[in-house]
Motif scaffolding. Structure first.
Motif, PDB file in Angstrom:
ATOM      1  N   PRO A   9      38.316  10.069  -6.539  1.00  0.00           N
ATOM      2  CA  PRO A   9      37.529   8.836  -6.423  1.00  0.00           C
ATOM      3  C   PRO A   9      38.275   7.667  -5.783  1.00  0.00           C
ATOM      4  O   PRO A   9      37.643   6.681  -5.405  1.00  0.00           O
ATOM      5  N   THR A  10      39.596   7.742  -5.683  1.00  0.00           N
ATOM      6  CA  THR A  10      40.355   6.643  -5.068  1.00  0.00           C
ATOM      7  C   THR A  10      40.387   6.750  -3.548  1.00  0.00           C
ATOM      8  O   THR A  10      40.837   5.821  -2.871  1.00  0.00           O
ATOM      9  N   VAL A  29      38.628   7.192   0.214  1.00  0.00           N
ATOM     10  CA  VAL A  29      37.380   6.794   0.865  1.00  0.00           C
ATOM     11  C   VAL A  29      37.283   7.409   2.256  1.00  0.00           C
ATOM     12  O   VAL A  29      38.287   7.763   2.878  1.00  0.00           O
ATOM     13  N   ILE A  62      42.083   3.354  -2.014  1.00  0.00           N
ATOM     14  CA  ILE A  62      41.965   2.048  -2.676  1.00  0.00           C
ATOM     15  C   ILE A  62      43.276   1.714  -3.387  1.00  0.00           C
ATOM     16  O   ILE A  62      43.767   2.494  -4.205  1.00  0.00           O
ATOM     17  N   ILE A 102      41.951  -1.722   0.693  1.00  0.00           N
ATOM     18  CA  ILE A 102      42.091  -0.320   1.068  1.00  0.00           C
ATOM     19  C   ILE A 102      43.148  -0.180   2.160  1.00  0.00           C
ATOM     20  O   ILE A 102      43.165  -0.955   3.124  1.00  0.00           O
ATOM     21  N   LYS A 133      32.777   4.554   2.856  1.00  0.00           N
ATOM     22  CA  LYS A 133      31.937   5.323   1.947  1.00  0.00           C
ATOM     23  C   LYS A 133      32.783   5.828   0.791  1.00  0.00           C
ATOM     24  O   LYS A 133      33.798   6.496   0.996  1.00  0.00           O
ATOM     25  N   LEU A 134      32.387   5.491  -0.437  1.00  0.00           N
ATOM     26  CA  LEU A 134      33.119   5.904  -1.631  1.00  0.00           C
ATOM     27  C   LEU A 134      32.704   7.319  -2.041  1.00  0.00           C
ATOM     28  O   LEU A 134      31.717   7.870  -1.557  1.00  0.00           O
ATOM     29  N   SER A 135      33.467   7.876  -2.965  1.00  0.00           N
ATOM     30  CA  SER A 135      33.169   9.235  -3.428  1.00  0.00           C
ATOM     31  C   SER A 135      31.842   9.308  -4.179  1.00  0.00           C
ATOM     32  O   SER A 135      31.233  10.383  -4.290  1.00  0.00           O
ATOM     33  N   GLU A 169      28.137   2.783   0.006  1.00  0.00           N
ATOM     34  CA  GLU A 169      28.678   2.408   1.302  1.00  0.00           C
ATOM     35  C   GLU A 169      28.821   0.887   1.390  1.00  0.00           C
ATOM     36  O   GLU A 169      27.985   0.138   0.893  1.00  0.00           O
ATOM     37  N   LEU A 219      36.858  -0.939  -8.993  1.00  0.00           N
ATOM     38  CA  LEU A 219      37.034   0.321  -8.276  1.00  0.00           C
ATOM     39  C   LEU A 219      38.244   1.097  -8.801  1.00  0.00           C
ATOM     40  O   LEU A 219      39.226   0.494  -9.249  1.00  0.00           O
ATOM     41  N   ASN A 251      36.357  14.060   1.073  1.00  0.00           N
ATOM     42  CA  ASN A 251      37.082  14.417  -0.152  1.00  0.00           C
ATOM     43  C   ASN A 251      37.594  15.857  -0.139  1.00  0.00           C
ATOM     44  O   ASN A 251      37.438  16.596  -1.102  1.00  0.00           O
TER      45      ASN A 251
END
Length: 475
Positions: A41-42, A44, A104, A111, A127-129, A133, A157, A185
């Motif tokens: 999740p960290t 992007v 992040i 970032i 775009k995050l996990s 967006e 975050l 990812n």
């Protein structure tokens, strides 16, 4: 019957041993599942949109007509319309898109990524996990280290834990998470292949080399150790195909964090600077200087009125330590100097003409641009060549003026040992074994006095750069 039974028993035992060995081996291999779950999740995905200005010609190429039939033919083969074709807003501007990765470093949206990922971007989309967006703002980018800092408007975050790249060991397991070819990812793993790797044209980063599979789209993503700490920023690969070949290079995270802190606080990077040209101390050069080892950085040029000039450094000095840090190879020096705050006075350990010496030197701030005088290389006459194959002429007053009054000898022709060593027509000879070249006669006398089989160090000015060239005097 008995033999068949024994064979069956032996086969069963053999299979059992094989399975047991595989189980033992599997226990020795690292488990990346927890790392992927916690650190995924960290990371992007970064999408960059750039507006490219066309030239107005058909298909973006001069002389190519805007042809409706050609447009239709491309459509049939599933090829999108090219810049400059009908229906594309006058055939002038078009958008290009590229992908990269980032991670992040603070919960309020800062970032880290590569400078080459966001350079010339008109729009940066993060775009995050969790599929959210955000449009990102570029806080700053540093091309010399290929580090960029961007910001999205979000809070709470997940962020990475920063590790110590200095504690990494060659052979240690590491993992990368990123978006190769846009596949978000994606985790790949490998080992640290080497540390402190210097790459051509990259003087300020001691790269971490790994065999982790890094591909286009991974750029800017994190490199993790097994503790889940980020230790590097994936930046470059060596490849003949465009894909991974097991040679990947990452920027140590401490270098990247230092750059990001400067970008965040002032929007610019301040680096230490000396104003010297350096080269590696080869075995031949070490022999010519009477040194027993090849460590250090050999000074091949000193810019006038630079911090090095004011601090007393001279051409031919060999820097062994700078601010207490050992200089093992010449590539170590730019990184050490650049990391020092401008204005600081530091001790510099050198070897000058065989004697050790320590200077106290004030570090300057690296300027944006530097320009040196370039000597002319045109001379009509051709005197005779000397013992190592150099035909020399003394500089004209105009040429000396371009060298700030320094003496030098213009190479009219280079053959034999000199040519084999790399000296060529138009080079300017500044010295021989730390002795200034004041005249052709003096230089030739010095060469004639060298015993056959010995190596001499010739200081050469070529364009804007100076370097020592080792030449073995023939028998």
């Amino acid at each position: 019957m008995m033999k068949q039974w024994i064979s069956a028993v032996l086969l069963t035992c053999s299979m059992s041993l094989t399975i047991f060995a595989m189980q033992v081996q599997a226990k020795d291999l690292p488990d990346f599942t927890e790392l992927a779950e916690k650190q995924g999740p960290t990371v992007v995905n970064i999408s960059i949109t750039s507006v490219v200005h066309g030239n107005g010609g058909g298909m973006g190429f001069p002389g190519m007509p805007n042809d409706e039939n050609l447009q239709e033919l491309l459509r049939r083969f599933g090829i999108p319309g090219m810049p400059g074709m009908p229906g594309q807003e006058g055939g002038q501007d078009y958008k290009t898109q590229s992908l990269g990765s980032g991670f992040i470093i603070s919960s309020d949206g800062y970032i880290l990524t590569n400078a080459h990922v966001v350079s010339e971007a008109d729009e940066v989309l993060v775009k995050l996990s969790d599929k959210r967006e955000f449009k990102a703002k570029i806080i700053g980018a540093d091309k010399r280290t290929d580090v960029a800092l961007i910001k999205i408007e979000a809070t709470g975050l997940p962020k990475v834990v920063v590790g110590d790249p200095g504690a990494l060991k060659v052979g240690e397991w590491v993992a990368a998470i990123g978006s190769p070819f846009g596949l978000e990812n994606t985790m790949t793993a490998g080992i640290v292949s080497a540390k402190g790797r210097a790459l051509p044209q990259e003087n300020y980063v001691p790269f971490i080399q790994t065999d982790v599979a890094i591909n286009p789209g991974n750029s800017g993503g994190p490199l993790f150790n097994l503790r889940g700490e980020v230790v590097g920023v994936n930046s470059q690969i060596y490849s003949k195909s465009g894909g991974s070949m097991g040679l990947s290079f990452s920027i140590p995270i401490d270098v990247a964090i230092d750059i990001s802190n400067q970008l965040k606080s002032s929007g610019r990077i301040s680096r230490g600077w000396l104003g010297i040209g350096i080269q590696e101390v080869t075995k031949d050069l070490a022999d010519s200087f009477g040194l027993k080892q090849t460590s250090g950085a050999l000074i091949a040029g000193v810019e006038k009125n630079s911090p090095a000039d004011k601090g007393g450094l001279e051409v031919g000095d060999i820097i062994l330590k700078f601010d207490g840090k050992p200089i093992v190879t010449s590539a170590d020096l730019p990184r050490v100097v650049a990391s020092i705050k401008p204005g600081k006075v530091v001790p510099v350990e050198i070897v000058r003409k065989g004697a050790s010496k320590t200077l106290q030197l004030g570090v300057g701030e690296m300027p944006n641009e530097q320009a040196d005088a370039q000597p002319s290389s045109k001379e009509p006459a051709k005197p005779e060549s000397n013992k190592i194959g150099l035909t020399l002429r003394e500089l004209t007053p105009q040429q000396k003026k371009k060298l700030n009054g320094k003496n030098g000898l213009l190479v009219v022709e280079s053959v034999g040992a000199a040519a084999q060593a790399g000296i060529r027509r138009g080079d300017v000879i500044l010295g021989l074994n730390n002795n200034e070249s004041q005249s052709v006669d003096l230089f030739n006398k010095q060469i004639n006095a060298v015993a056959a089989g010995k190596t001499v160090a010739v200081l050469v000015l070529r364009g804007e750069n100076t370097l020592y060239v080792p030449i073995k005097v023939s028998k």
